[in-house]
Design a protein around this motif. Structure first.
Motif, short mmCIF file in Angstrom:
data_model
loop_
_atom_site.label_atom_id
_atom_site.label_comp_id
_atom_site.label_asym_id
_atom_site.label_seq_id
_atom_site.Cartn_x
_atom_site.Cartn_y
_atom_site.Cartn_z
N ILE A 67 0.83 -1.21 0.00
CA ILE A 67 0.00 0.00 0.00
C ILE A 67 0.87 1.26 0.00
O ILE A 67 1.81 1.38 0.78
N ASN A 68 0.54 2.18 -0.89
CA ASN A 68 1.14 3.52 -0.94
C ASN A 68 2.66 3.46 -1.09
O ASN A 68 3.15 3.18 -2.16
N GLY A 69 3.42 3.72 -0.02
CA GLY A 69 4.88 3.73 -0.11
C GLY A 69 5.52 2.37 0.03
O GLY A 69 6.75 2.26 0.03
N ASP B 260 -5.94 5.66 -1.19
CA ASP B 260 -4.80 4.73 -1.18
C ASP B 260 -4.55 4.20 -2.59
O ASP B 260 -5.44 4.18 -3.44
N ILE C 296 -8.30 8.87 -6.31
CA ILE C 296 -6.88 9.03 -5.97
C ILE C 296 -6.33 10.29 -6.63
O ILE C 296 -6.95 10.87 -7.52
N ALA D 92 -0.86 9.95 -8.31
CA ALA D 92 -1.01 8.50 -8.17
C ALA D 92 -1.52 7.88 -9.47
O ALA D 92 -1.06 6.81 -9.88
N LEU E 186 5.10 7.48 -3.00
CA LEU E 186 4.28 6.39 -3.54
C LEU E 186 5.09 5.50 -4.46
O LEU E 186 6.03 5.95 -5.14
#
Length: 249
Positions: free
Chosen positions: A71-73, A89, A115, A119, A227
Motif C-alpha cells: 500500500i502507498n509507499g 490509497d 486518488i 497517483a 508512492l
C-alpha cells in the motif's frame, strides 16, 4: 542456466497464467474503501484452490500469505493484515498460481476510490513501461534492451525505477534465471530466443529509487515515503513477433 520451455510447458503456463489473470480481475472488483488486505488474500487463496491450483506465494521462503499487498509507499512484499483500505490509497497486488507444476506470476496496482493525479500518473506510467519494455522481448534482442526501454520511459515521465528488486525467469519455479533489471544500458545480457519465459515487473517510485526492508523482513518501502507502483506479467518469447502475455485475458 536459462531453461527454454517446450510447447507443452508453455501450454501449462498458459493455464496457470489464465488463473492468475482471472484472480486479478476478481480482486480488482473487490478493491474498495473498507476492505482489508487479509480479505483480499483469502479471496485469492480460495479462488486458486477451487480451480485446482496452489497459491505459489503461500509458504514461499516462509512468506505467510497467498498474495503480496503493498500500500502507498510499500514497494513489494506487503503482508496482508487487518488494515482496511482507505479512499485515496493505492495498492499493488502481486500473486502467483502453480498448476500442473508450472507457475504464473503477475502484479497490478489499483487506486482505492478517488486518488490523486500523481497517483494516477504513477500507475499508468508503471503499466505502460512494461509494454515499452516487452516491445524488445523478441528473438535476437538482448535482455538489457527490455530493461533499458523500461528505464527510459519511466525517467522521461519524472519517476524512478527501483534498482534493488528485479524481474526473473519463470517456469517450474517462480524464480528462475535470468534476473531481469528494469534499468541498464542496451545491448547487454543474454540474447533472447523463442521459448524463454520471463516475468517482467517494473517497480516505480514517485521519489528516488532508494528502498529499505521493514522489520518484518519482507515488506519493502520507499526510504523517502513516496508512492510506489508495481506492474508485472509472465510472458513467453515467440520469435521475431511480439511476445505472448500469459497472464492477461
Amino acid at each position: 542456466m536459462i531453461n527454454v520451455k517446450s510447447s507443452q510447458d508453455i501450454e501449462y503456463m498458459r493455464m496457470a497464467g489464465r488463473l492468475v489473470a482471472e484472480c486479478h480481475e476478481l480482486l480488482a472488483e473487490a478493491i474498495k474503501p473498507g476492505i482489508t488486505t487479509l480479505e483480499l488474500d483469502k479471496m485469492a487463496e480460495d479462488y486458486f484452490k477451487k480451480n485446482g491450483a496452489v497459491p505459489t506465494f503461500l509458504g514461499y521462503q516462509g512468506f505467510p500469505n497467498s498474495i503480496c499487498a503493498s500500500i502507498n509507499g510499500e514497494v513489494v512484499h506487503g503482508i496482508p493484515n487487518h488494515r482496511r483500505l482507505e479512499e485515496g490509497d493505492i495498492i499493488a497486488i502481486d500473486l502467483g498460481a502453480t498448476l500442473n507444476g508450472f507457475v504464473g506470476d503477475a502484479a497490478r496496482t489499483h487506486g482505492v476510490g478517488n486518488i490523486s493525479e500523481t497517483a494516477k500518473k504513477l500507475i499508468d506510467v508503471t503499466r505502460e513501461s512494461f509494454f515499452k519494455g516487452i516491445a524488445f522481448a523478441r528473438q535476437g534482442y538482448r535482455l538489457s534492451d527490455v530493461s533499458h526501454a523500461i528505464q527510459c520511459y519511466v525517467e522521461a515521465n519524472g519517476f524512478s525505477v527501483v534498482r534493488d528488486y528485479v524481474g526473473h525467469g519463470i517456469g517450474r519455479e517462480m524464480h528462475e534465471d535470468p534476473p531481469i533489471p528494469n534499468f541498464g544500458k542496451p545491448g547487454h545480457g543474454p540474447r533472447l530466443c523463442q521459448g524463454m519465459c520471463l516475468a517482467i515487473e517494473p517497480m516505480v517510485n514517485v521519489g528516488n529509487y532508494d528502498v529499505e526492508v521493514l522489520d518484518n523482513d519482507w515488506t519493502v518501502v520507499t526510504t523517502d515515503g513516496s508512492l510506489s507502483a508495481h506492474y508485472e506479467n509472465t510472458i513467453v518469447v515467440t520469435g521475431e513477433s511480439e511476445p505472448e502475455i500469459l497472464t492477461m485475458l
